[in-house]
Design a protein around this motif. Structure first.
Motif, PDB file in Angstrom:
ATOM      1  N   VAL A 166       0.980  -1.102  -0.199  1.00  0.00           N
ATOM      2  CA  VAL A 166      -0.042   0.322   0.082  1.00  0.00           C
ATOM      3  C   VAL A 166       1.071   1.206   0.134  1.00  0.00           C
ATOM      4  O   VAL A 166       0.559   2.350  -0.197  1.00  0.00           O
ATOM      5  CB  VAL A 166      -0.524   0.205   1.546  1.00  0.00           C
ATOM      6  CG1 VAL A 166      -1.620   1.645   1.131  1.00  0.00           C
ATOM      7  CG2 VAL A 166      -1.692  -1.687   1.713  1.00  0.00           C
ATOM      8  N   PHE A 167       2.040   1.592   0.971  1.00  0.00           N
ATOM      9  CA  PHE A 167       2.609   2.664   0.620  1.00  0.00           C
ATOM     10  C   PHE A 167       3.166   2.558  -0.895  1.00  0.00           C
ATOM     11  O   PHE A 167       4.022   3.925  -0.889  1.00  0.00           O
ATOM     12  CB  PHE A 167       3.555   1.761   2.292  1.00  0.00           C
ATOM     13  CG  PHE A 167       5.107   3.255   2.315  1.00  0.00           C
ATOM     14  CD1 PHE A 167       4.656   4.186   3.221  1.00  0.00           C
ATOM     15  CD2 PHE A 167       6.268   2.948   2.340  1.00  0.00           C
ATOM     16  CE1 PHE A 167       4.504   5.445   2.966  1.00  0.00           C
ATOM     17  CE2 PHE A 167       7.197   4.228   2.526  1.00  0.00           C
ATOM     18  CZ  PHE A 167       6.498   5.578   3.030  1.00  0.00           C
ATOM     19  N   ALA A 168       4.177   1.764  -1.410  1.00  0.00           N
ATOM     20  CA  ALA A 168       4.592   2.034  -2.297  1.00  0.00           C
ATOM     21  C   ALA A 168       4.168   2.208  -3.639  1.00  0.00           C
ATOM     22  O   ALA A 168       3.960   3.189  -4.516  1.00  0.00           O
ATOM     23  CB  ALA A 168       5.359   0.258  -2.768  1.00  0.00           C
ATOM     24  N   THR A 169       2.242   1.609  -3.524  1.00  0.00           N
ATOM     25  CA  THR A 169       1.734   2.006  -4.590  1.00  0.00           C
ATOM     26  C   THR A 169       1.191   4.079  -4.628  1.00  0.00           C
ATOM     27  O   THR A 169       0.676   3.950  -5.133  1.00  0.00           O
ATOM     28  CB  THR A 169       0.588   1.432  -4.193  1.00  0.00           C
ATOM     29  OG1 THR A 169       0.891  -0.354  -4.426  1.00  0.00           O
ATOM     30  CG2 THR A 169      -0.941   1.633  -5.533  1.00  0.00           C
ATOM     31  N   ALA A 170       1.228   3.588  -3.333  1.00  0.00           N
ATOM     32  CA  ALA A 170       0.699   5.466  -2.476  1.00  0.00           C
ATOM     33  C   ALA A 170       1.658   6.268  -2.862  1.00  0.00           C
ATOM     34  O   ALA A 170       1.314   7.673  -3.473  1.00  0.00           O
ATOM     35  CB  ALA A 170       0.049   6.077  -1.212  1.00  0.00           C
ATOM     36  N   MET A 171       2.733   6.267  -2.816  1.00  0.00           N
ATOM     37  CA  MET A 171       4.083   7.065  -3.564  1.00  0.00           C
ATOM     38  C   MET A 171       4.288   7.299  -4.845  1.00  0.00           C
ATOM     39  O   MET A 171       4.381   8.217  -5.252  1.00  0.00           O
ATOM     40  CB  MET A 171       5.110   6.306  -2.672  1.00  0.00           C
ATOM     41  CG  MET A 171       5.910   7.151  -1.281  1.00  0.00           C
ATOM     42  SD  MET A 171       7.238   6.557  -0.304  1.00  0.00           S
ATOM     43  CE  MET A 171       7.619   5.324  -1.131  1.00  0.00           C
TER      44      MET A 171
END
Length: 97
Positions: free
Chosen positions: A20-25
């Motif tokens: 989720v963190f990588a996708t959001a960034m």
């Protein structure tokens, strides 16, 4: 209550948080490219859920240090790896606020 803490300290949650963190960034990068830095900050980086992800990371890393007894001598390399992530996230929080 123990089930909740076991879930928060789980590697499954950490994997989901990383995705989720990588996708959001990644999405924020495209937003910044098309609409500017202020828009990406408003839609992703300055949101409560993005901060919640980072807070969950801190709790998860800290919990895993004790769950897997990373403070024992044979596991110091893994401990250093987890502590480095903690330091990066805490440093980002200090810089932000």
């Amino acid at each position: 209550m123990k089930k909740i803490w076991n879930f928060i300290y789980s590697t499954r949650l950490m994997a989901v948080l990383f995705i989720v963190f990588a996708t959001a960034m990644g999405v924020a990068t495209f937003i910044e490219n098309d609409y500017g830095t202020e828009t990406s900050k408003a839609l992703v980086y300055n949101t409560w859920w993005f901060e919640a992800i980072m807070a969950l990371f801190v709790v998860n890393f800290f919990g895993n240090i004790f769950k897997y007894k990373l403070y024992k001598r044979p596991k110091w390399a893994v401990l250093l790896f987890h502590l480095s992530f903690l330091l990066i996230i805490i440093g980002a929080g200090v810089t932000r606020y």
